[in-house]
Design an enzyme around this catalytic site. Sequence first.
Site, PDB file in Angstrom:
ATOM      1  N   SER A 145       0.861  -1.191   0.000  1.00 21.91           N
ATOM      2  CA  SER A 145       0.000   0.000   0.000  1.00 21.91           C
ATOM      3  C   SER A 145       0.889   1.229   0.000  1.00 21.91           C
ATOM      4  O   SER A 145       1.512   1.554   1.012  1.00 21.91           O
ATOM      5  CB  SER A 145      -0.920  -0.007   1.227  1.00 21.91           C
ATOM      6  OG  SER A 145      -1.842  -1.066   1.152  1.00 21.91           O
ATOM      7  N   LYS A 149      -7.298   1.774  -2.736  1.00 22.15           N
ATOM      8  CA  LYS A 149      -6.847   1.317  -1.428  1.00 22.15           C
ATOM      9  C   LYS A 149      -6.828   2.475  -0.429  1.00 22.15           C
ATOM     10  O   LYS A 149      -7.186   2.298   0.751  1.00 22.15           O
ATOM     11  CB  LYS A 149      -5.448   0.695  -1.527  1.00 22.15           C
ATOM     12  CG  LYS A 149      -4.853   0.252  -0.175  1.00 22.15           C
ATOM     13  CD  LYS A 149      -5.735  -0.786   0.532  1.00 22.15           C
ATOM     14  CE  LYS A 149      -5.252  -1.109   1.934  1.00 22.15           C
ATOM     15  NZ  LYS A 149      -4.041  -1.920   1.976  1.00 22.15           N
ATOM     16  N   LYS A 173       0.443   5.686   8.155  1.00 24.07           N
ATOM     17  CA  LYS A 173       1.027   5.909   6.831  1.00 24.07           C
ATOM     18  C   LYS A 173      -0.066   6.018   5.773  1.00 24.07           C
ATOM     19  O   LYS A 173      -0.051   6.927   4.926  1.00 24.07           O
ATOM     20  CB  LYS A 173       1.994   4.768   6.509  1.00 24.07           C
ATOM     21  CG  LYS A 173       2.613   4.813   5.121  1.00 24.07           C
ATOM     22  CD  LYS A 173       1.896   3.896   4.129  1.00 24.07           C
ATOM     23  CE  LYS A 173       1.936   2.433   4.549  1.00 24.07           C
ATOM     24  NZ  LYS A 173       1.295   1.550   3.542  1.00 24.07           N
TER      25      LYS A 173
END
Length: 298
Positions: free
Chosen positions: A99, A174, A242
């Site tokens: 990701s 995502k 993140k």
Amino acid sequence: MSTLPKIAWIGLGIMGSPMAENLIKAGYAVTGYTLEADKLERLAQAGGTAAGSIAEAVRDADIVITMVPASPQVEAIAYGPDGILDNAKSGALLIDMSSITPQTSIDLAKAAGDKGIRVLDAPVSGGEAGAVEAVLSIMVGGQQADFDAARPVLEALGKTIVLCGPHGSGQTVKAANQLIVAVNIQACAEAVVFLEKSGVDLAAALDVLGGGLAGSTVLARKTDNFKNRDFKPGFRIDLHHKDMGIVTDAARTVGAALPVGSLVASLVAALRAQGDGGLDHSALLRGVERLSGHTTES
């Protein structure tokens, strides 16, 4: 001899190890590389082959799959004389399931294309349980022909597999997924503290909520975490921090407002600053408890 493509797997963490093992179970020859010796041993015990370097792992691979934490790690393993692009054979297909930022995926696809290597960005959702059970949702960016070639491999890893658009599109979807998950966990955490402070039977309440409109995959997956205060990492706060940075930055770039998402991003960051970054993201409950004076911490 198997006619299935040879696979190199780079990154054998909480998600990567069970995913690589599912490919082995499906009959694929998997050669893996990661920095942790115990993870390489685990792969070998599952029937895979441990490599001593990225170059060794990818040299004969038809498909290279990467699963590492963030954009800097993807760039570290992809570029340079010891990286994937300089050592994989021309015509190989690189599937990055990390990701990362959409732009990192776009740049990687361009650099790989210059070397005759095809690329898909294919991040996943479903957490450790989804990886183990091979029921991940896989959101893919790239070319249709490459997606079609990768689909049999991806079907050994997930249940919902969708081509979302060109390079970077998988990462954009995502990012949206992580926004929804974080907001959902935060709402569930607030509900848990509200219920407990009201004296309601938490197990009964979560059971009935799960059967109504408030039910969700997040609630179903995280109910035991909430009830038992079990925050063993399936997906760490550090990683969700993140990801919230990715989605808030991407939203700013395209001019999309994230009023609730930005607040939850701050709460995730606060939890990380309080030393809980290594815990599962369901530990957002700890932040709500602290704000409510309802802590169960020892």
